[in-house]
Motif scaffolding. Structure first.
Motif, PDB file in Angstrom:
ATOM      1  N   UNK A  71       0.496  -1.337   0.418  1.00 55.10           N
ATOM      2  CA  UNK A  71       0.038  -0.112  -0.055  1.00 55.10           C
ATOM      3  C   UNK A  71       1.212   1.372  -0.184  1.00 55.10           C
ATOM      4  N   UNK A  72       2.194   1.588   0.223  1.00 53.10           N
ATOM      5  CA  UNK A  72       3.375   2.534   0.078  1.00 53.10           C
ATOM      6  C   UNK A  72       3.387   2.888   1.507  1.00 53.10           C
ATOM      7  N   UNK A  73       3.174   1.784   2.315  1.00 59.44           N
ATOM      8  CA  UNK A  73       3.221   2.191   3.673  1.00 59.44           C
ATOM      9  C   UNK A  73       4.932   2.150   4.267  1.00 59.44           C
ATOM     10  N   UNK A  74       5.549   2.743   4.390  1.00 55.22           N
ATOM     11  CA  UNK A  74       6.836   3.109   5.276  1.00 55.22           C
ATOM     12  C   UNK A  74       6.619   1.874   6.208  1.00 55.22           C
ATOM     13  N   UNK A  75       7.561   0.593   6.408  1.00 55.39           N
ATOM     14  CA  UNK A  75       8.203   0.037   7.148  1.00 55.39           C
ATOM     15  C   UNK A  75       9.631   0.435   8.087  1.00 55.39           C
ATOM     16  N   UNK A  76      10.594   0.814   7.071  1.00 60.48           N
ATOM     17  CA  UNK A  76      11.811   0.563   7.685  1.00 60.48           C
ATOM     18  C   UNK A  76      12.500   1.428   6.858  1.00 60.48           C
ATOM     19  N   UNK A  77      13.632   1.652   7.170  1.00 63.20           N
ATOM     20  CA  UNK A  77      14.432   2.592   6.351  1.00 63.20           C
ATOM     21  C   UNK A  77      16.159   1.610   6.199  1.00 63.20           C
ATOM     22  N   UNK A  78      16.671   1.413   5.757  1.00 59.19           N
ATOM     23  CA  UNK A  78      17.950   0.409   5.665  1.00 59.19           C
ATOM     24  C   UNK A  78      19.037   1.050   5.289  1.00 59.19           C
ATOM     25  N   UNK A  79      20.155   0.857   5.604  1.00 62.07           N
ATOM     26  CA  UNK A  79      21.403   1.943   4.811  1.00 62.07           C
ATOM     27  C   UNK A  79      22.301   1.269   3.517  1.00 62.07           C
TER      28      UNK A  79
ATOM     29  N   UNK B  54      13.379   0.468  13.920  1.00 61.98           N
ATOM     30  CA  UNK B  54      14.489   1.850  15.026  1.00 61.98           C
ATOM     31  C   UNK B  54      13.921   2.411  13.466  1.00 61.98           C
ATOM     32  N   UNK B  55      12.746   2.955  12.794  1.00 62.78           N
ATOM     33  CA  UNK B  55      12.564   4.006  12.166  1.00 62.78           C
ATOM     34  C   UNK B  55      12.406   5.809  12.638  1.00 62.78           C
ATOM     35  N   UNK B  56      12.896   6.194  11.956  1.00 62.95           N
ATOM     36  CA  UNK B  56      12.762   7.619  11.915  1.00 62.95           C
ATOM     37  C   UNK B  56      12.396   8.402  10.674  1.00 62.95           C
ATOM     38  N   UNK B  57      10.461   8.750  10.945  1.00 61.24           N
ATOM     39  CA  UNK B  57      10.768   9.774   9.659  1.00 61.24           C
ATOM     40  C   UNK B  57       9.637  10.911  10.235  1.00 61.24           C
ATOM     41  N   UNK B  58       9.589  12.017   8.990  1.00 62.61           N
ATOM     42  CA  UNK B  58       9.034  13.285   9.404  1.00 62.61           C
ATOM     43  C   UNK B  58       7.544  13.228   9.072  1.00 62.61           C
TER      44      UNK B  58
ATOM     45  N   UNK C 153      13.330  10.018   5.503  1.00 63.29           N
ATOM     46  CA  UNK C 153      11.441   9.722   4.217  1.00 63.29           C
ATOM     47  C   UNK C 153      10.907  10.517   5.378  1.00 63.29           C
ATOM     48  N   UNK C 154      10.345  11.078   4.231  1.00 65.56           N
ATOM     49  CA  UNK C 154       8.515  11.863   5.231  1.00 65.56           C
ATOM     50  C   UNK C 154       7.585  10.802   4.131  1.00 65.56           C
ATOM     51  N   UNK C 155       7.120  11.194   5.709  1.00 69.41           N
ATOM     52  CA  UNK C 155       5.253  10.586   5.724  1.00 69.41           C
ATOM     53  C   UNK C 155       4.220  11.083   5.406  1.00 69.41           C
ATOM     54  N   UNK C 156       3.433  10.794   5.168  1.00 64.72           N
ATOM     55  CA  UNK C 156       1.395  11.322   5.851  1.00 64.72           C
ATOM     56  C   UNK C 156       0.779  10.781   7.236  1.00 64.72           C
ATOM     57  N   UNK C 157       0.010  11.294   7.493  1.00 69.13           N
ATOM     58  CA  UNK C 157      -0.572  11.098   8.679  1.00 69.13           C
ATOM     59  C   UNK C 157      -1.110   9.403   8.330  1.00 69.13           C
TER      60      UNK C 157
END
Length: 458
Positions: A175-183, A203-207, A229-233
Motif C-alpha cells: 500500500x506504500x506504507x513505510x515500514x523501515x529504512x536500511x542503510x 528503529x524508524x525515524x520519519x518526518x 523519509x517523509x510520510x503523511x498522516x
C-alpha cells in the motif's frame, strides 16, 4: 593575489577574448562553489556563465545561488535554456525556487515541465510554506521486505541514478506504507540470498509532510542521518529530505533569528542587495515600537519628578537601567537559542522561571554588592554622598537586586509568551527587552528610593 582574484582575472581574460569554447572548458573544470564566487564577483556575466556551462553543472550552480541572483539570471536567459534548467533541477530545489517567485511567473515556468513533473511540482507547492513537504524530493529508492539482497542491488543499479541519494533504501508494503529504512552499507555487507525483512530493525525515524521545517532541523541534529523519509498522516511514504536542504534551511533560520534579535525584521535578500527604502521599511517598525516604549520611560520620569530633585539619584540611573537591560537581554538570548535548538519547549516554562529567579537573585546580589562597594569607596575618599551615604548605598544595592531579577524574569519569559501566541520567539529581541526593563526598572528604583530616603534626601 588570492585564489579568487586569480579566478576572476583569468575569467575576465577569456571573456575579453570571446572564445566561448575555451571559457566553457575553463568553467567546467572549476568547482561549482568557484563558479558561484565568480557570479558574485562578476554579476553582469552570471547568465553568460550559466549558458556556457554544461547543463548538469549549470543546474548545480544555479541551485546553490541565492534567490535574488537566480531571479536576475533567469530574466536574462533565453527561453530554451530556462526550460532546460527548470526541467533538470531536482524537485526539492525546484520547489524552493518556485516558492520564492510570484504566482504568474510560477505558472509560466510550470508549463515548461512535462506533465508528470508538473503534477509533482504542484503537489509539492501545495504543502504549507515552511513545512517539511516543501523540502522533500520524490526521487528515492524503495524496496519490498520479501526481496532478496541480490534483487535489491539489481534494483539500485537500474534506478539509482534517478535517486537523490542511495545511502538509504526504504522498505514499503503493497500500500506504500513505510515500514523501515536500511542503510546501503548493510545491504552491501549482507549475503545475496538474505531477505530484506531480515535486515529490518524497526528503529524508524520519519518526518511528517506537514511538520514545520524547524522540527526537521532538530530531528536531523539529534540523529546521524544523511536523509530522512517523509510520510503523511497514514504513514504512506511521500518523499525524502536530505541533509543538504536542512543545512540551507538552518542557515536561513539562523540568519533571520540574528536579525530579529538585533531588533529588525528579517531581510529577504543579502544586505548589499537590499534597497535603502526597503532597509528603512524593515527597520522602522521596531524602532517606532522602541521609541514608543521610551516615551513611557519619559512618563515615568515625570511621575517621579520630585525624586529627580536629588542629584545623587540621577547619578545612578544609567547604572540601574543598563544592569536590568543587560540581564534581560542575556536571559532572552539564552532562551531563544535553547528554543531554536529544541532544548527548551513551552512545557519547560516553570523550570526556566525557577532557574531565572535563582540566577537573577545571585546576579543581583553580585552587582548590588559591587554597587555598594563603589559608593563606600568614593565616600571614604571624597565624602561624595554626604551624611546619608549608607542609605544611598542600600537604595542602589536593593534596586540593582530588584532590577536584575526582574530583567532576568522578563527576558526569559517573553520568548515563551510569544511562542504561546504563535509569534517568533526571536522577536523578543535584546532592544525590546531592554526598553521594557528600562520602564519597570525606573519604577523599582524610585520606589525603593522613596521608601528608604523619604525624610532624609527626599
Amino acid at each position: 593575489m588570492d585564489e579568487l582574484d586569480t579566478l576572476v582575472e583569468q575569467t575576465e581574460l577569456l571573456l575579453a577574448e570571446g572564445d566561448e569554447q575555451q571559457l566553457k572548458e575553463y568553467l567546467d573544470e572549476l568547482n561549482i562553489s568557484d563558479v558561484e564566487a565568480l557570479i558574485d564577483e562578476l554579476p553582469e556575466y552570471g547568465s553568460t556563465f550559466i549558458e556556457t556551462l554544461s547543463i548538469n553543472r549549470a543546474v548545480n550552480v544555479f541551485r546553490i545561488l541565492d534567490f535574488p541572483t537566480q531571479e536576475r539570471i533567469l530574466k536574462k536567459l533565453p527561453g530554451p535554456k530556462i526550460s532546460e534548467i527548470i526541467n533538470e533541477m531536482p524537485p526539492d530545489d525546484r520547489t524552493a525556487f518556485f516558492s520564492e517567485l510570484k504566482g504568474d511567473v510560477v505558472k509560466q515556468l510550470i508549463i515548461l515541465l512535462p506533465q508528470t513533473d508538473r503534477k509533482e511540482a504542484l503537489a509539492l507547492l501545495g504543502y504549507p510554506e515552511d513545512s517539511v513537504g516543501r523540502l522533500m524530493t520524490p526521487d528515492y529508492i524503495t524496496v519490498k521486505q520479501h526481496w532478496t539482497i541480490a534483487r535489491v542491488l539489481e534494483h539500485v543499479r537500474k534506478y539509482g541514478k534517478a535517486s537523490e541519494t542511495i545511502d538509504v533504501l526504504y522498505v514499503i508494503d503493497k500500500n506504500g506504507e513505510l515500514l523501515d529504512d536500511i542503510r546501503i552499507r548493510d545491504i552491501l555487507l549482507a549475503d545475496p540470498e538474505t531477505r530484506v525483512k531480515d535486515l529490518i530493525d524497526s528503529r524508524l525515524i520519519a518526518l511528517n509532510a506537514n511538520d514545520p521545517q524547524e522540527e526537521a532541523i532538530n530531528v536531523f541534529r539529534m540523529n546521524n542521518r544523511v536523509a530522512l523519509p517523509v510520510v503523511d498522516a497514514q504513514g504512506i511514504m511521500l518523499g525524502i529530505v536530505t541533509v543538504d536542504d536542512i543545512l540551507w534551511v538552518a542557515n536561513e533560520e539562523y540568519t533571520e533569528d540574528m536579525q530579529r534579535i538585533g531588533g529588525t525584521e528579517a531581510l529577504d535578500e543579502p544586505y548589499l542587495d537590499v534597497s535603502v527604502a526597503h532597509l528603512v521599511k524593515k527597520r522602522a517598525g521596531w524602532l517606532i515600537v522602541l521609541f514608543l516604549g521610551q516615551l513611557i520611560t519619559a512618563t515615568v520620569l515625570e511621575h517621579y519628578e520630585s525624586q529627580l530633585a536629588s542629584a545623587i539619584l540621577i547619578l545612578f540611573m544609567p547604572l540601574i537601567l543598563s544592569s536590568g537591560g543587560n540581564s534581560g537581554s542575556q536571559a532572552s538570548t539564552l532562551i531563544i537559542q535553547a528554543m531554536a535548538l529544541g532544548e527548551v519547549t513551552l512545557a519547560d516554562w516553570w523550570r526556566v522561571m525557577r532557574r531565572e529567579i535563582l540566577s537573577g537573585l545571585l546576579l543581583g546580589l553580585i552587582l548590588g554588592t559591587l554597587g555598594f562597594i563603589r559608593i563606600y569607596t568614593w565616600q571614604a575618599f571624597s565624602q561624595a554622598y554626604g551624611e546619608y551615604w549608607l542609605l544611598v548605598g542600600i537604595v542602589v544595592s536593593l534596586s540593582l537586586l530588584g532590577v536584575v531579577l526582574w530583567g532576568s524574569l522578563v527576558g526569559s519569559m517573553l520568548p515563551f509568551i510569544l511562542r504561546r501566541l504563535g509569534a517568533d520567539p526571536a522577536s523578543s529581541s535584546a532592544p525590546f527587552v531592554s526598553t521594557l526593563v528600562d520602564v519597570t526598572g525606573l519604577i523599582i528604583y524610585f520606589t525603593v528610593a522613596t521608601l528608604i530616603l523619604t525624610g532624609f534626601l527626599l
